[in-house]
Design a protein around this motif. Structure first.
Motif, PDB file in Angstrom:
ATOM      1  N   LEU A 124      53.670   6.574  51.379  1.00  0.00           N
ATOM      2  CA  LEU A 124      54.761   6.667  52.283  1.00  0.00           C
ATOM      3  C   LEU A 124      54.758   7.172  53.879  1.00  0.00           C
ATOM      4  CD1 LEU A 124      58.104   6.598  52.603  1.00  0.00           C
ATOM      5  CD2 LEU A 124      57.776   9.280  52.399  1.00  0.00           C
ATOM      6  N   THR A 125      54.398   5.861  54.548  1.00  0.00           N
ATOM      7  CA  THR A 125      54.092   6.152  56.048  1.00  0.00           C
ATOM      8  C   THR A 125      55.087   5.677  56.918  1.00  0.00           C
ATOM      9  OG1 THR A 125      52.858   3.889  56.004  1.00  0.00           O
ATOM     10  CG2 THR A 125      51.597   6.034  55.412  1.00  0.00           C
ATOM     11  N   TYR A 126      55.018   6.189  58.051  1.00  0.00           N
ATOM     12  CA  TYR A 126      55.732   5.374  59.337  1.00  0.00           C
ATOM     13  C   TYR A 126      55.090   5.416  60.672  1.00  0.00           C
ATOM     14  CZ  TYR A 126      56.108  10.398  60.569  1.00  0.00           C
ATOM     15  OH  TYR A 126      55.700  11.737  61.139  1.00  0.00           O
ATOM     16  N   LYS A 127      55.362   4.480  61.318  1.00  0.00           N
ATOM     17  CA  LYS A 127      54.679   4.174  62.505  1.00  0.00           C
ATOM     18  C   LYS A 127      55.344   4.893  63.655  1.00  0.00           C
ATOM     19  CE  LYS A 127      52.337   0.178  64.508  1.00  0.00           C
ATOM     20  NZ  LYS A 127      51.856  -1.319  64.356  1.00  0.00           N
ATOM     21  N   TYR A 128      54.651   5.484  64.390  1.00  0.00           N
ATOM     22  CA  TYR A 128      55.078   6.166  65.591  1.00  0.00           C
ATOM     23  C   TYR A 128      53.880   6.133  66.902  1.00  0.00           C
ATOM     24  CZ  TYR A 128      56.597   9.711  68.814  1.00  0.00           C
ATOM     25  OH  TYR A 128      57.127  10.590  69.997  1.00  0.00           O
ATOM     26  N   GLN A 129      54.332   5.347  68.010  1.00  0.00           N
ATOM     27  CA  GLN A 129      53.459   5.198  68.930  1.00  0.00           C
ATOM     28  C   GLN A 129      52.026   4.581  68.496  1.00  0.00           C
ATOM     29  OE1 GLN A 129      52.863   8.949  71.405  1.00  0.00           O
ATOM     30  NE2 GLN A 129      54.812   8.682  72.168  1.00  0.00           N
TER      31      GLN A 129
ATOM     32  N   ARG B 136      50.751   4.739  65.846  1.00  0.00           N
ATOM     33  CA  ARG B 136      49.945   5.073  64.864  1.00  0.00           C
ATOM     34  C   ARG B 136      50.572   5.426  63.554  1.00  0.00           C
ATOM     35  NH1 ARG B 136      47.799  11.172  64.551  1.00  0.00           N
ATOM     36  NH2 ARG B 136      46.557  11.058  62.682  1.00  0.00           N
ATOM     37  N   ARG B 137      49.977   5.239  62.418  1.00  0.00           N
ATOM     38  CA  ARG B 137      50.805   5.441  61.314  1.00  0.00           C
ATOM     39  C   ARG B 137      50.682   7.003  60.736  1.00  0.00           C
ATOM     40  NH1 ARG B 137      52.558   1.043  58.693  1.00  0.00           N
ATOM     41  NH2 ARG B 137      51.273  -1.061  59.338  1.00  0.00           N
ATOM     42  N   PHE B 138      51.653   7.526  60.446  1.00  0.00           N
ATOM     43  CA  PHE B 138      51.900   8.914  59.939  1.00  0.00           C
ATOM     44  C   PHE B 138      52.301   8.973  58.533  1.00  0.00           C
ATOM     45  CE2 PHE B 138      52.067   9.149  64.396  1.00  0.00           C
ATOM     46  CZ  PHE B 138      51.114  10.171  64.847  1.00  0.00           C
ATOM     47  N   ARG B 139      51.843  10.061  57.860  1.00  0.00           N
ATOM     48  CA  ARG B 139      52.271  10.215  56.535  1.00  0.00           C
ATOM     49  C   ARG B 139      53.121  11.726  56.526  1.00  0.00           C
ATOM     50  NH1 ARG B 139      47.408  10.582  52.570  1.00  0.00           N
ATOM     51  NH2 ARG B 139      48.211  12.751  52.209  1.00  0.00           N
ATOM     52  N   LEU B 140      54.644  11.769  55.792  1.00  0.00           N
ATOM     53  CA  LEU B 140      55.266  12.873  56.110  1.00  0.00           C
ATOM     54  C   LEU B 140      54.511  14.211  55.483  1.00  0.00           C
ATOM     55  CD1 LEU B 140      58.273  14.022  56.091  1.00  0.00           C
ATOM     56  CD2 LEU B 140      58.560  13.501  53.729  1.00  0.00           C
ATOM     57  N   THR B 141      53.629  14.084  54.396  1.00  0.00           N
ATOM     58  CA  THR B 141      52.876  15.002  54.140  1.00  0.00           C
ATOM     59  C   THR B 141      51.604  15.191  54.788  1.00  0.00           C
ATOM     60  OG1 THR B 141      52.055  13.876  52.204  1.00  0.00           O
ATOM     61  CG2 THR B 141      54.037  15.029  51.869  1.00  0.00           C
TER      62      THR B 141
END
Length: 71
Positions: A47-52, A54-59
């Motif tokens: 589960l990732t989301y893209k912000y600026q 870069r891909r981030f994971r919630l955990t």
């Protein structure tokens, strides 16, 4: 948080008499979120989301499912 795979009417961890310091079995917020996502059938590592750009994971990179809480 009863039902949904949790052990019913159980207590996990322990704090001091003021509820300020953790004495036994600490659970980080990333571990708690990973466990909730696991109960919902979502792989927390995918589960990732893209912000600026870069891909981030919630955990983040620290989340682990706490098996002792699950029934």
């Amino acid at each position: 948080m009863d039902g949904g795979g949790w052990r019913q009417t159980s207590v996990y961890g322990e704090t001091d008499e003021f509820g300020y310091n953790i004495i036994k079995d600490p659970v980080h917020v990333h571990d708690f979120q990973a466990t909730l996502l696991h109960l919902m059938g979502i792989n927390h590592e995918q589960l990732t989301y893209k912000y600026q750009g870069r891909r981030f994971r919630l955990t983040d990179v620290h989340g682990h499912v706490v098996k002792d809480i699950l029934s």
